[in-house]
Design an enzyme around this catalytic site. Structure first.
Site, PDB file in Angstrom:
ATOM      1  N   ASN A  46      97.428  92.300 129.059  1.00 43.56           N
ATOM      2  CA  ASN A  46      96.225  91.686 128.483  1.00 43.56           C
ATOM      3  C   ASN A  46      96.576  90.363 127.817  1.00 43.56           C
ATOM      4  O   ASN A  46      97.644  90.209 127.211  1.00 43.56           O
ATOM      5  CB  ASN A  46      95.517  92.632 127.509  1.00 43.56           C
ATOM      6  CG  ASN A  46      96.395  93.220 126.431  1.00 43.56           C
ATOM      7  OD1 ASN A  46      97.603  93.397 126.622  1.00 43.56           O
ATOM      8  ND2 ASN A  46      95.817  93.527 125.301  1.00 43.56           N
ATOM      9  N   GLU A  48      94.838  87.729 125.244  1.00 45.68           N
ATOM     10  CA  GLU A  48      93.728  87.485 124.325  1.00 45.68           C
ATOM     11  C   GLU A  48      93.576  86.003 124.038  1.00 45.68           C
ATOM     12  O   GLU A  48      94.409  85.180 124.445  1.00 45.68           O
ATOM     13  CB  GLU A  48      93.956  88.299 123.036  1.00 45.68           C
ATOM     14  CG  GLU A  48      93.988  89.795 123.338  1.00 45.68           C
ATOM     15  CD  GLU A  48      94.070  90.681 122.117  1.00 45.68           C
ATOM     16  OE1 GLU A  48      94.349  90.174 120.998  1.00 45.68           O
ATOM     17  OE2 GLU A  48      93.856  91.906 122.279  1.00 45.68           O
ATOM     18  N   CYS A  57      91.835  91.601 130.421  1.00 43.15           N
ATOM     19  CA  CYS A  57      92.554  92.879 130.351  1.00 43.15           C
ATOM     20  C   CYS A  57      93.735  92.913 131.324  1.00 43.15           C
ATOM     21  O   CYS A  57      93.752  92.191 132.324  1.00 43.15           O
ATOM     22  CB  CYS A  57      91.624  94.023 130.709  1.00 43.15           C
ATOM     23  SG  CYS A  57      90.333  94.325 129.515  1.00 43.15           S
ATOM     24  N   GLU A  59      94.627  95.224 133.529  1.00 44.63           N
ATOM     25  CA  GLU A  59      94.303  95.662 134.896  1.00 44.63           C
ATOM     26  C   GLU A  59      93.725  94.506 135.701  1.00 44.63           C
ATOM     27  O   GLU A  59      94.049  94.306 136.870  1.00 44.63           O
ATOM     28  CB  GLU A  59      93.273  96.806 134.885  1.00 44.63           C
ATOM     29  CG  GLU A  59      93.674  98.019 134.089  1.00 44.63           C
ATOM     30  CD  GLU A  59      93.219  97.964 132.646  1.00 44.63           C
ATOM     31  OE1 GLU A  59      93.437  96.925 131.983  1.00 44.63           O
ATOM     32  OE2 GLU A  59      92.662  98.961 132.164  1.00 44.63           O
ATOM     33  N   CYS A  88      88.677  99.843 130.477  1.00 44.68           N
ATOM     34  CA  CYS A  88      87.336  99.473 129.997  1.00 44.68           C
ATOM     35  C   CYS A  88      86.359  99.380 131.170  1.00 44.68           C
ATOM     36  O   CYS A  88      86.763  99.364 132.348  1.00 44.68           O
ATOM     37  CB  CYS A  88      87.390  98.156 129.234  1.00 44.68           C
ATOM     38  SG  CYS A  88      87.494  96.718 130.312  1.00 44.68           S
ATOM     39  N   CYS A  91      86.949  96.485 133.696  1.00 42.21           N
ATOM     40  CA  CYS A  91      88.059  96.728 134.629  1.00 42.21           C
ATOM     41  C   CYS A  91      87.657  97.756 135.684  1.00 42.21           C
ATOM     42  O   CYS A  91      88.013  97.625 136.858  1.00 42.21           O
ATOM     43  CB  CYS A  91      89.305  97.177 133.872  1.00 42.21           C
ATOM     44  SG  CYS A  91      90.022  95.809 132.938  1.00 42.21           S
TER      45      CYS A  91
END
Ligand code: THU
Length: 134
Positions: A46, A48, A57, A59, A88, A91
């Site tokens: 991930n 940010e 993210c 994935e 999430c 994803c």
């Protein structure tokens, strides 16, 4: 069907990829490893941003790396977090674009598998390319 050796290798690479997580805000590091049908493994973490919604993210990082490398047929994906958190919704939707039958293996940082489900199980009734292009 994934072999145990393939699973172990994906988990190992996802744990390793997690080390490159850029997550100074949530401090929740996530690693992922995606196996393509051609046998290649793409990893992701991930990433940010100070503008928080821009976060990508783990994935999706792995999937976007694969797609931009010309790979769109996926065999399996592993996601690793400290507490074996599940992918999430965003994803799940991105996974659904490519393979509803793909196994999603959710593990913790010790390598222990917490659960294994297909994308269709994680996102029942997904909106897919078929809905847009009949
Ligand atoms: N995160 C992922 O990388 N994958 C998921 O499926 C769940 C959430 C990241 C996004 C953010 O950097 C942090 O975890 C906390 O939400």
């Amino acid at each position: 069907m994934l072999t145990q050796a393939q699973k172990d290798e994906l988990i190992r690479q996802a744990i390793d990829a997690r080390k490159n997580s850029y997550s100074p805000y949530s401090k929740y590091a996530v690693g992922s490893a995606l196996l393509t049908k051609t046998g290649k493994i793409y990893t992701g973490a991930n990433v940010e941003n100070a503008v928080l919604p821009l976060t990508n993210c783990a994935e999706r990082t792995a999937i976007f790396k694969a797609v931009t490398d010309g790979e769109k047929l996926f065999e399996a994906i592993v996601v690793v977090t400290e507490n074996a958190g599940t992918p999430c919704g965003s994803c799940r939707q991105v996974m659904a674009e490519f393979n509803l039958d793909m196994p999603v293996i959710i593990a913790d940082t010790s390598g222990k598998i917490a659960c294994e489900m297909t994308v269709a199980q994680l996102l029942p009734g997904a909106f897919t390319p078929k809905d847009l292009i009949p």
